[in-house]
Motif scaffolding. Structure first.
Motif, short mmCIF file in Angstrom:
data_model
loop_
_atom_site.label_atom_id
_atom_site.label_comp_id
_atom_site.label_asym_id
_atom_site.label_seq_id
_atom_site.Cartn_x
_atom_site.Cartn_y
_atom_site.Cartn_z
N GLY A 97 0.79 -1.22 0.00
CA GLY A 97 0.00 0.00 0.00
C GLY A 97 0.82 1.26 0.00
N ILE A 98 2.02 1.23 -0.59
CA ILE A 98 2.88 2.41 -0.57
C ILE A 98 2.79 3.10 -1.91
CG2 ILE A 98 5.25 3.21 -0.36
CD1 ILE A 98 5.77 0.85 1.45
N SER A 99 2.54 4.39 -1.89
CA SER A 99 2.55 5.18 -3.11
C SER A 99 3.85 5.94 -3.19
CB SER A 99 1.37 6.16 -3.14
OG SER A 99 1.46 7.02 -2.04
N THR A 100 4.23 6.32 -4.40
CA THR A 100 5.52 6.98 -4.59
C THR A 100 5.31 8.46 -4.81
OG1 THR A 100 6.47 5.02 -5.56
CG2 THR A 100 7.55 7.10 -6.04
N VAL A 101 5.92 9.28 -3.98
CA VAL A 101 5.85 10.73 -4.09
C VAL A 101 7.26 11.25 -4.02
CG1 VAL A 101 4.95 12.85 -3.09
CG2 VAL A 101 3.61 10.76 -2.96
N VAL A 102 7.59 12.21 -4.86
CA VAL A 102 8.94 12.76 -4.86
C VAL A 102 9.05 13.79 -3.77
CG1 VAL A 102 10.68 13.96 -6.19
CG2 VAL A 102 9.12 12.37 -7.31
N VAL A 136 7.84 4.32 3.83
CA VAL A 136 6.71 4.14 4.72
C VAL A 136 7.08 4.83 6.03
CG1 VAL A 136 7.51 1.90 5.56
CG2 VAL A 136 5.11 2.52 5.80
N CYS A 137 6.16 5.67 6.55
CA CYS A 137 6.51 6.58 7.62
C CYS A 137 5.56 6.45 8.81
CB CYS A 137 6.48 8.04 7.13
SG CYS A 137 7.57 8.37 5.72
N GLN A 139 8.96 12.76 11.00
CA GLN A 139 8.45 11.47 10.59
C GLN A 139 9.63 10.51 10.41
OE1 GLN A 139 5.22 10.70 10.16
NE2 GLN A 139 4.46 12.77 10.56
N PHE A 140 9.51 9.32 11.05
CA PHE A 140 10.52 8.27 10.85
C PHE A 140 10.07 7.41 9.68
CE2 PHE A 140 13.61 5.15 11.62
CZ PHE A 140 13.00 3.90 11.54
N CYS A 141 10.93 7.29 8.65
CA CYS A 141 10.56 6.62 7.41
C CYS A 141 11.57 5.52 7.08
CB CYS A 141 10.49 7.61 6.24
SG CYS A 141 9.35 8.99 6.51
N VAL A 142 11.05 4.43 6.51
CA VAL A 142 11.88 3.31 6.07
C VAL A 142 11.72 3.16 4.57
CG1 VAL A 142 12.25 0.81 6.23
CG2 VAL A 142 11.74 2.13 8.28
#
Length: 626
Positions: free
Chosen positions: A80-85, A150-151, A177-180
């Protein structure tokens, strides 16, 4: 409380709870325990998020984390991850290592003009710009490297020993935000489609198809150089007046010419508009729009700061006439030498501005009659200064490699590549020699009235067919926007469905086409984070009507329709719905063992345990159904 992450856990530390690192199996998703109302944010780095300058070290108190970009093992991605620049995405750089803000991309999707710099294309090598953002107002999607993340809220994380690369971003609201980073090649690509042919074309179209159908000019503090889209300044030495280079465009249903439309710097485009005259006899020599001299009797300012001293020849670029042009002349009932087409060629040199301007004019004659009208065409083309002739005549791409919505749909006849076109009408509704371009992804309909000449049925059919699909007749369509005419494998043949002549019982009738529907099946392929649109198949569908040979038909109404159908198939979700897993305590049957082990007494009361067991099983079944 323990918060488990991918490859480890997060929990409190202190004298009563020493920090431990148990050997846990690597998990594919976050298993986090959140307070009420708190949920993880499965998304890419948020738009506008900026990474903090804090280096995150694993195992350090104070809630600090470290980018684990060194981990190279491929792991399944979080679903369910979308890609945003993100606004700025840079890997952590230990020490003084140099970080490239604009890394080289293997595919530059916005590089559409060979040998020339494309506007806002930050990966175009022809721009020769070290810092593209200083010249471009923004970077087009796909021209900078993007990442999937993912955050969760950083306050929920105490320590992370995740093998995935991780970062801390600051969103637009100032929340950390902590993101992987997500890396799963299987889930990043579209599914491969089956081949499209005449057999399955209709089935795919039915399955996936549906219903078809003023810039502000600031006079104070002029910038030192033009930016993309800025109006181009002109200077009239005879009157000492500064103005703008105009490119009239059509407005309204009739396409009336709007004179105030400014030409934008580095924006190569063409416009068409219609001029109407109440008295063409007087307008022939008085209307400046019909006079060729009005299109080159001025100079162009090389850079905007030239308006502070417009008489300085250092800032002036003369407009060079490259074609023959005569003044309009009224001869009897004809207005001669009327300008019908204006083409500007402007050569630029980055921040040094405009270096050369040339114009070529097309002229025609008009008959003086009440309510006369005609169409004018204005073309503006930019290219790099001292660019080679071979590169300048190369037709621009419609994508690199995938098509871009709004770009021309490329067609091929023989070895000649060109843009597929539609019917275009003049001011009086009759069919024009000029035609509209078919834009990829844009459904369109157009029509006009064709005046018929006296001819036999076969010649009449041939003339109407050529009017509908244009000249020459398209044979192939480019699969991708950067298809090479020399590579036949990059083109797909157009399927044709003509009218059924055998269905007409009339022997003295002529079956003529009146409508053409261009059906285009297309799909996204490649990475989900960088999809590329390609054409899977194209079909020409003709509709006809019959006319009797005895009928005196002088004109016929023609229609062309373009319908794009998206047949993209996305990958399957990484996991299914959760299933119920009932577990009973190990001593669930203990009461029944005790009862049944009592010998004679159990025989007398054997009905009771069976009844109790039935009631318990019935309760379990009711819970499962609810």
């Amino acid at each position: 409380t323990r918060l488990e992450t991918a490859g480890g856990y997060v929990g409190p530390a202190g004298p009563d709870c020493p920090m431990r690192t148990p050997q846990l199996a690597l998990l594919q998703v976050f298993l986090l325990m959140f307070p009420d109302g708190v949920r993880p944010q499965p998304s890419s780095s948020p738009s506008g998020a900026v990474p903090t300058s804090l280096d995150l070290q694993p195992g350090t108190d104070g809630g600090t984390l470290q980018s684990s970009s060194e981990a190279t093992a491929t792991r399944p991605a979080v679903p369910g991850i979308s890609t945003v620049v993100p606004t700025l995405v840079t890997p952590s750089a230990p020490g003084n290592r140099t970080v490239d803000l604009f890394p080289v991309l293997p595919i530059c999707v916005c590089d559409l003009t060979p040998g020339a710099c494309d506007i806002n294309c930050c990966c175009d090598r022809d721009c020769y710009l070290l810092h593209p953002r200083t010249v471009f107002s923004f970077c087009l999607p796909g021209s900078v490297r993007s990442s999937s993340w993912v955050c969760v809220d950083n306050s929920l994380i105490f320590r992370s020993n995740s093998p995935f690369p991780s970062r801390v971003f600051m969103d637009s609201n100032g929340i950390r935000q902590f993101c992987v980073h997500v890396n799963n090649s299987k889930l990043n690509y579209f599914q491969k489609l089956q081949k499209v042919n005449a057999t399955n074309f209709q089935a795919l179209a039915a399955e996936f198809g549906g219903e078809s159908f003023t810039s502000t000019f600031q006079t104070q503090s002029p910038p030192s150089f033009y930016r993309a889209g800025d109006p181009i300044l002109t200077y009239f030495p005879k009157w000492s007046v500064i103005s703008l280079l105009r490119q009239p465009a059509g407005v309204g249903a009739g396409g009336l010419c709007a004179e105030s439309n400014p030409a934008g710097f580095l924006e190569s485009k063409s416009t068409t508009c219609t001029r109407f005259f109440k008295n063409l006899a007087s307008s022939c020599t008085l209307d400046s729009a019909l006079n060729a001299a009005s299109y080159y009797n001025f100079t162009v300012l090389k850079v905007p700061r030239g308006m502070t001293d417009p008489q300085n020849m250092e800032f002036q670029v003369p407009v060079i006439l490259t074609s023959q042009a005569n003044a309009p002349l009224l001869a009897g009932n004809t207005c001669q030498n009327v300008v019908s087409q204006v083409t500007y060629e402007i050569e630029t040199n980055g921040t040094f501005g405009i270096q050369k301007v040339s114009v070529s004019l097309g002229q025609t004659n008009l008959t003086v009659e009440p309510g006369a009208s005609f169409q004018q065409h204005f073309i503006l083309h930019f290219r790099a200064f001292q660019q080679s002739t071979a590169a300048s005549i190369t037709s621009p791409r419609s994508g690199n490699p995938g098509y871009i919505v709004g770009k021309p749909l490329l067609a091929l006849t023989g070895d000649v590549s060109y843009s597929m076109t539609l019917l275009q009408s003049q001011g009086n509704g009759s069919c024009s020699v000029n035609r509209h371009e078919v834009q990829f992804g844009v459904n369109a309909i157009s029509g006009c009235k064709l005046r018929l000449k006296k001819a036999d049925c076969s010649h009449l059919q041939q003339e109407i067919y050529q009017t509908l699909h244009g000249r020459p007749r398209p044979e192939h369509v480019a699969i991708f926007g950067n298809a090479d005419p020399a590579q036949k494998g990059g083109w797909t043949r157009i399927l044709n469905r003509h009218c059924n002549i055998s269905a007409i019982s009339c022997t003295s009738c002529c079956l003529i086409p009146v409508s053409l529907e261009i059906q285009v099946l297309w799909a996204y392929v490649g990475l989900l984070s960088n999809p590329q649109a390609h054409v899977s198949g194209v079909r020409f569908l003709y509709q006809c009507q019959s006319i009797r040979d005895s009928q005196q038909v002088t004109e016929v109404s023609l229609t062309t329709i373009v319908n794009f159908v998206d047949i993209t198939q996305k990958p399957e979700p990484p996991r299914g719905q959760p299933k119920m897993d009932w577990k009973l305590p190990f001593d669930f049957f203990f009461p029944f063992r005790v009862v049944f082990s009592r010998g004679v007494f159990s025989q007398k009361c054997s009905v009771s345990p069976i009844l109790i067991l039935c009631l318990l099983l019935l309760g379990v079944l009711n819970l499962e159904t609810t």
